[in-house]
Motif scaffolding. Sequence first.
Motif, PDB file in Angstrom:
ATOM      1  N   LEU A 117       2.553  -1.012   4.027  1.00  0.00           N
ATOM      2  CA  LEU A 117       1.912   0.210   3.564  1.00  0.00           C
ATOM      3  C   LEU A 117       2.001   0.386   2.051  1.00  0.00           C
ATOM      4  CD1 LEU A 117       3.086   2.638   6.396  1.00  0.00           C
ATOM      5  CD2 LEU A 117       0.872   1.500   6.165  1.00  0.00           C
ATOM      6  N   GLU A 118       3.214   0.236   1.505  1.00  0.00           N
ATOM      7  CA  GLU A 118       3.343   0.497   0.074  1.00  0.00           C
ATOM      8  C   GLU A 118       4.696  -0.014  -0.430  1.00  0.00           C
ATOM      9  OE1 GLU A 118       2.535   4.318  -2.918  1.00  0.00           O
ATOM     10  OE2 GLU A 118       2.297   4.514  -0.727  1.00  0.00           O
TER      11      GLU A 118
ATOM     12  N   ARG B  11      13.683  -1.972  -5.284  1.00  0.00           N
ATOM     13  CA  ARG B  11      12.390  -2.042  -4.601  1.00  0.00           C
ATOM     14  C   ARG B  11      12.450  -1.286  -3.285  1.00  0.00           C
ATOM     15  NH1 ARG B  11       9.040  -7.392  -4.721  1.00  0.00           N
ATOM     16  NH2 ARG B  11       8.483  -6.311  -6.653  1.00  0.00           N
ATOM     17  N   PHE B  12      11.508  -0.360  -3.112  1.00  0.00           N
ATOM     18  CA  PHE B  12      11.357   0.402  -1.875  1.00  0.00           C
ATOM     19  C   PHE B  12      10.138  -0.154  -1.136  1.00  0.00           C
ATOM     20  CE2 PHE B  12      13.430   3.081  -4.959  1.00  0.00           C
ATOM     21  CZ  PHE B  12      14.425   3.735  -4.256  1.00  0.00           C
ATOM     22  N   SER B  13      10.342  -0.653   0.086  1.00  0.00           N
ATOM     23  CA  SER B  13       9.264  -1.269   0.869  1.00  0.00           C
ATOM     24  C   SER B  13       9.037  -0.466   2.140  1.00  0.00           C
ATOM     25  CB  SER B  13       9.614  -2.721   1.230  1.00  0.00           C
ATOM     26  OG  SER B  13       9.847  -3.488   0.060  1.00  0.00           O
ATOM     27  N   LEU B  14       7.821   0.041   2.301  1.00  0.00           N
ATOM     28  CA  LEU B  14       7.468   0.858   3.461  1.00  0.00           C
ATOM     29  C   LEU B  14       6.550   0.062   4.389  1.00  0.00           C
ATOM     30  CD1 LEU B  14       7.462   3.609   4.921  1.00  0.00           C
ATOM     31  CD2 LEU B  14       5.503   4.251   3.491  1.00  0.00           C
ATOM     32  N   ILE B  15       6.941  -0.050   5.656  1.00  0.00           N
ATOM     33  CA  ILE B  15       6.181  -0.809   6.650  1.00  0.00           C
ATOM     34  C   ILE B  15       5.961   0.048   7.888  1.00  0.00           C
ATOM     35  CG2 ILE B  15       6.095  -2.919   8.042  1.00  0.00           C
ATOM     36  CD1 ILE B  15       7.972  -4.234   6.088  1.00  0.00           C
ATOM     37  N   GLY B  16       4.732  -0.004   8.432  1.00  0.00           N
ATOM     38  CA  GLY B  16       4.416   0.691   9.668  1.00  0.00           C
ATOM     39  C   GLY B  16       4.324  -0.292  10.827  1.00  0.00           C
ATOM     40  N   PHE B  17       4.930   0.045  11.963  1.00  0.00           N
ATOM     41  CA  PHE B  17       4.962  -0.826  13.139  1.00  0.00           C
ATOM     42  C   PHE B  17       4.319  -0.121  14.340  1.00  0.00           C
ATOM     43  CE2 PHE B  17       8.522  -2.064  10.524  1.00  0.00           C
ATOM     44  CZ  PHE B  17       8.621  -3.440  10.649  1.00  0.00           C
ATOM     45  N   ASN B  18       3.592  -0.886  15.150  1.00  0.00           N
ATOM     46  CA  ASN B  18       3.204  -0.432  16.475  1.00  0.00           C
ATOM     47  C   ASN B  18       3.424  -1.587  17.446  1.00  0.00           C
ATOM     48  OD1 ASN B  18       1.772   0.249  18.929  1.00  0.00           O
ATOM     49  ND2 ASN B  18       0.792   1.883  17.769  1.00  0.00           N
ATOM     50  N   PHE B  19       4.496  -1.490  18.223  1.00  0.00           N
ATOM     51  CA  PHE B  19       4.865  -2.582  19.125  1.00  0.00           C
ATOM     52  C   PHE B  19       3.980  -2.610  20.367  1.00  0.00           C
ATOM     53  CE2 PHE B  19       8.538  -1.973  16.451  1.00  0.00           C
ATOM     54  CZ  PHE B  19       8.960  -3.261  16.211  1.00  0.00           C
ATOM     55  N   ARG B  20       3.303  -1.526  20.675  1.00  0.00           N
ATOM     56  CA  ARG B  20       2.433  -1.508  21.848  1.00  0.00           C
ATOM     57  C   ARG B  20       1.072  -2.108  21.529  1.00  0.00           C
ATOM     58  NH1 ARG B  20       4.393   4.506  23.981  1.00  0.00           N
ATOM     59  NH2 ARG B  20       6.597   3.888  24.115  1.00  0.00           N
TER      60      ARG B  20
ATOM     61  N   PHE C 118       5.664   8.190  -2.016  1.00  0.00           N
ATOM     62  CA  PHE C 118       4.689   7.245  -1.482  1.00  0.00           C
ATOM     63  C   PHE C 118       3.370   7.971  -1.227  1.00  0.00           C
ATOM     64  CE2 PHE C 118       8.739   5.330  -0.698  1.00  0.00           C
ATOM     65  CZ  PHE C 118       8.523   3.971  -0.864  1.00  0.00           C
ATOM     66  N   ASP C 119       2.299   7.410  -1.736  1.00  0.00           N
ATOM     67  CA  ASP C 119       0.982   8.037  -1.616  1.00  0.00           C
ATOM     68  C   ASP C 119       0.310   7.746  -0.285  1.00  0.00           C
ATOM     69  OD1 ASP C 119       1.186   9.003  -4.273  1.00  0.00           O
ATOM     70  OD2 ASP C 119       0.577   7.032  -5.027  1.00  0.00           O
ATOM     71  N   THR C 120       0.730   6.679   0.381  1.00  0.00           N
ATOM     72  CA  THR C 120       0.081   6.263   1.627  1.00  0.00           C
ATOM     73  C   THR C 120       0.346   7.261   2.750  1.00  0.00           C
ATOM     74  OG1 THR C 120       0.334   3.949   1.016  1.00  0.00           O
ATOM     75  CG2 THR C 120      -0.116   4.418   3.319  1.00  0.00           C
TER      76      THR C 120
ATOM     77  N   GLU D 272       2.136  15.729   6.342  1.00  0.00           N
ATOM     78  CA  GLU D 272       1.065  14.737   6.477  1.00  0.00           C
ATOM     79  C   GLU D 272       1.604  13.333   6.743  1.00  0.00           C
ATOM     80  OE1 GLU D 272      -1.183  15.144   2.892  1.00  0.00           O
ATOM     81  OE2 GLU D 272      -2.430  16.743   3.729  1.00  0.00           O
ATOM     82  N   GLY D 273       2.909  13.203   6.853  1.00  0.00           N
ATOM     83  CA  GLY D 273       3.512  11.912   7.160  1.00  0.00           C
ATOM     84  C   GLY D 273       3.920  11.093   5.951  1.00  0.00           C
ATOM     85  N   ARG D 274       3.682  11.573   4.747  1.00  0.00           N
ATOM     86  CA  ARG D 274       4.034  10.826   3.537  1.00  0.00           C
ATOM     87  C   ARG D 274       5.527  10.943   3.257  1.00  0.00           C
ATOM     88  NH1 ARG D 274      -0.964  13.285   2.039  1.00  0.00           N
ATOM     89  NH2 ARG D 274      -2.609  11.725   1.666  1.00  0.00           N
ATOM     90  N   LEU D 275       6.098   9.873   2.709  1.00  0.00           N
ATOM     91  CA  LEU D 275       7.532   9.833   2.444  1.00  0.00           C
ATOM     92  C   LEU D 275       7.840  10.061   0.969  1.00  0.00           C
ATOM     93  CD1 LEU D 275       8.840   6.829   4.589  1.00  0.00           C
ATOM     94  CD2 LEU D 275       8.406   9.186   5.263  1.00  0.00           C
ATOM     95  N   SER D 276       9.007  10.626   0.713  1.00  0.00           N
ATOM     96  CA  SER D 276       9.546  10.769  -0.638  1.00  0.00           C
ATOM     97  C   SER D 276      11.011  10.386  -0.610  1.00  0.00           C
ATOM     98  CB  SER D 276       9.410  12.207  -1.144  1.00  0.00           C
ATOM     99  OG  SER D 276       8.056  12.548  -1.359  1.00  0.00           O
ATOM    100  N   VAL D 277      11.445   9.644  -1.629  1.00  0.00           N
ATOM    101  CA  VAL D 277      12.844   9.263  -1.774  1.00  0.00           C
ATOM    102  C   VAL D 277      13.403   9.994  -2.989  1.00  0.00           C
ATOM    103  CG1 VAL D 277      14.491   7.387  -2.103  1.00  0.00           C
ATOM    104  CG2 VAL D 277      12.387   6.993  -0.797  1.00  0.00           C
TER     105      VAL D 277
END
Length: 328
Positions: A180-181, A164-173, A200-202, A132-137
């Motif tokens: 995100l979280e 601190r774990f920082s998750l960011i989503g990018f769309n350059f187009r 990460f729940d997002t 589903e695209g969710r991440l786990s560390v």
Amino acid sequence: MAKVDKKGIVRGKAGSVVYRGYRELNIIQGKPRKFEQTSASIQASTEFGLSSTTAAVIRQAFEPAYVHRDGEAVSRSTQLVYRGLRGSLTASSGQRDLHDADLNSIIGMDFNIKSRLSEVLQVSQRVERDEEGRLSVFMGVLNAKTDLRVPLSISKPVSKYRIRFSLIGFNFRKEYYEYLEVKDVEFRWQGKLEAQEIRFDTRPEADQLLMLSVSLLAYSETRMEEGYVLLNSKEFSPCSIIAAFHAEEPGEYPAGPVNMTLDEAQQLRGESICNMCYEGNRLLRDQERRNIKMPATTTTITTKQRPKVDENKVHFQPGKRVSFSSKA
């Protein structure tokens, strides 16, 4: 004609040499020269400019995570993005952006080389992404006494640490990025942590390229109302990108300037979405127009010589006990 001014500084042109002054110095340089620039060299110039503006967006987005970056972070991040673009297997020069790039070059990007994360925080970390695209560390066992390499100026007054774990989503187009979280793991100055999973729940949007950073923050306990003071400085502020994943559906390149409009779902989380100050799409459109006008010709321009970009020059090295990896 070159002349000597009242301060004894030579100014002006003499043959192929230009004299000018800077403070108390007399600068001598060659005159700009003309040379033939091929379509391939124009494409390379466009791609390096695109790398520069892309790296600037990444640094801007992760600024809350790294707090303090070193003076070479600008050139270092640009070189790593440029290497990623050159490593693309899906698009050619002048027709690609970070969504087409080899993201392995981004993984391990340190924002402060004076305190590399892999050297300071010597604990294994593995990043995985589910269907589903969710991440786990998955982070290994940590012993603050043996697994942290912190300078005495920090370790002496420190009361606690925060990973601190920082998750960011990018769309350059579409020219936006989204916070995100953020996940924090805290421990005392001589504490221990068992191996654990940070999930990460997002669920990211399908058009988002994901980047995950890890920072180490040090705090000193005080009697002030806030309770703690951040000790990170320009000399100590470890932060690195440990994982990057391509967008599933990045979308098409924009045919004109982007005026981003938020859909209903995005409006609910609008505060976390930021417009980019991004020139990459304009550079690609300009390159496309040049290709149409002169597909195989050369153009004569006047410019100053620039140093060649050494795309193989990378400033980071992995730590002995740290393992950064990602699994799509």
